[in-house]
Design a protein around this motif. Sequence first.
Motif, PDB file in Angstrom:
ATOM      1  N   THR A   1      58.720  70.156  17.088  1.00 31.79           N
ATOM      2  CA  THR A   1      58.112  71.444  16.420  1.00 31.79           C
ATOM      3  C   THR A   1      58.994  72.361  15.858  1.00 31.79           C
TER       4      THR A   1
ATOM      5  N   ILE B   1      59.494  76.224  14.173  1.00 32.27           N
ATOM      6  CA  ILE B   1      58.795  77.430  14.085  1.00 32.27           C
ATOM      7  C   ILE B   1      59.033  78.188  12.797  1.00 32.27           C
TER       8      ILE B   1
ATOM      9  N   GLN C   1      53.530  76.841  13.374  1.00 35.69           N
ATOM     10  CA  GLN C   1      54.450  75.975  13.903  1.00 35.69           C
ATOM     11  C   GLN C   1      54.038  74.378  13.036  1.00 35.69           C
TER      12      GLN C   1
ATOM     13  N   SER D   1      50.849  79.149  19.677  1.00 40.40           N
ATOM     14  CA  SER D   1      51.960  78.188  19.901  1.00 40.40           C
ATOM     15  C   SER D   1      52.762  78.715  21.188  1.00 40.40           C
TER      16      SER D   1
ATOM     17  N   GLY E   1      63.238  75.142  16.834  1.00 35.37           N
ATOM     18  CA  GLY E   1      62.025  74.769  17.180  1.00 35.37           C
ATOM     19  C   GLY E   1      61.989  74.129  18.530  1.00 35.37           C
TER      20      GLY E   1
END
Length: 407
Positions: free
Chosen positions: A55, A57, A62, A80, A132
């Motif tokens: 993931t 950000i 996200q 998120s 992330g």
Amino acid sequence: MLKQNLSPDLTPLRHAHRLATLYSYEILDTQRESVFDDITRMASTICRTPIASITLIDAERQWFKSEIGLGKSQTPISASICAHVVLENDVLVIADTSADRRFGGNPLYTGDPDLKFYAGAPITTADGVTLGTMCVLDTVSRSLTQEQIDMLRMLARQVMMHLELRRMLRLSEKTSDYRARMLASAAHDLRQPLFVASLSVQSLLQEAAPHQLKRLTLANGGLETIKKGFNRMLIAASGHASFTLAELDDTDLGDVLEFIHANFLPLAERKDIRLSVLRTRLHVHSDAVQLETLIGNLVANAVKYTEAGGRVVVGCRRHADHVALHIIDTGIGMASESVNTLFEAFRQGDAQSEGLGLGLWIAKRTAEALGVSVQIHSVPGRGTHFILSLPLKASTEPSSEPIVQVR
């Protein structure tokens, strides 16, 4: 009754420096890539969860570079948990989200798919910017062992290293930095098996008998030293210092093709593919090692995408000012739109195939360095034909050597 979702202050996530760093990797909204999907599958397998994702950000969302079990490409940043990991820059494990007031009103954790468990490790650059997470999720409350948490950290570091490699390759495309390309080639060939070996040794260390510990510890230390060497290579390759290819000279094409035949015949035989490499006495103006790399990548690609019972033929023919080297296969072939993007980094003929999708990117850059032009003719379901135009050595005598046709 569930308590209200306590949203964190997201201002640091939108800091210009963090976002500029994220955007510099040119990764958002790109297609799926097998190397990242492999890491996601490892995380799911190691942590025994049905859901896992890489993931990243962004300012308001996200975005999932790779995911298993989510069925989404992105969600709003307001939903998120990974944002908490980025803000805290540390591993976050939540055994039961329903008991955590921070997520009481989060739609991901109160409705379909009703996620209960979360664990995420930060994906952080060398200078401390968190981009992330590498995370795993489940629909039941649970926990992770310390070994699983450590593995999740390791996988997050692997994601970061592949992002660095990816950015370095993009940079080298823009700057024509040959040194970066060759170091990327080494990373492409060696980093993934090194990673697998490191995981295996660390797993064995957990269960090793006392008399095995010393050797396994030495092996693990050696692998760590090699990984540090790769890190230095990647750092060096990200610079702009020039790298000059060895001076081109008289190269015996027959010797090069003999090496190619010996190197790829075992692979072809394992796949029940007939590999034919025609002998030649021709000489070209080139560099033998780099020419072997170029032809080897194309032959490897031909064998990879040819089914059992098929053929791969390599042969050459002299023309007035060049030697035409032909690599012909009876493989799956490609549509014209695939041919147009074939030499881009991280492209693969089959998304399920092994590797990073760098082999033909390396081939193109090597061809450019050697002054070799490449033509491609391909028909879906019938095969592909590469034609390399190699600079002819001035003193080469005329030859009537024919090119074999695949029928």
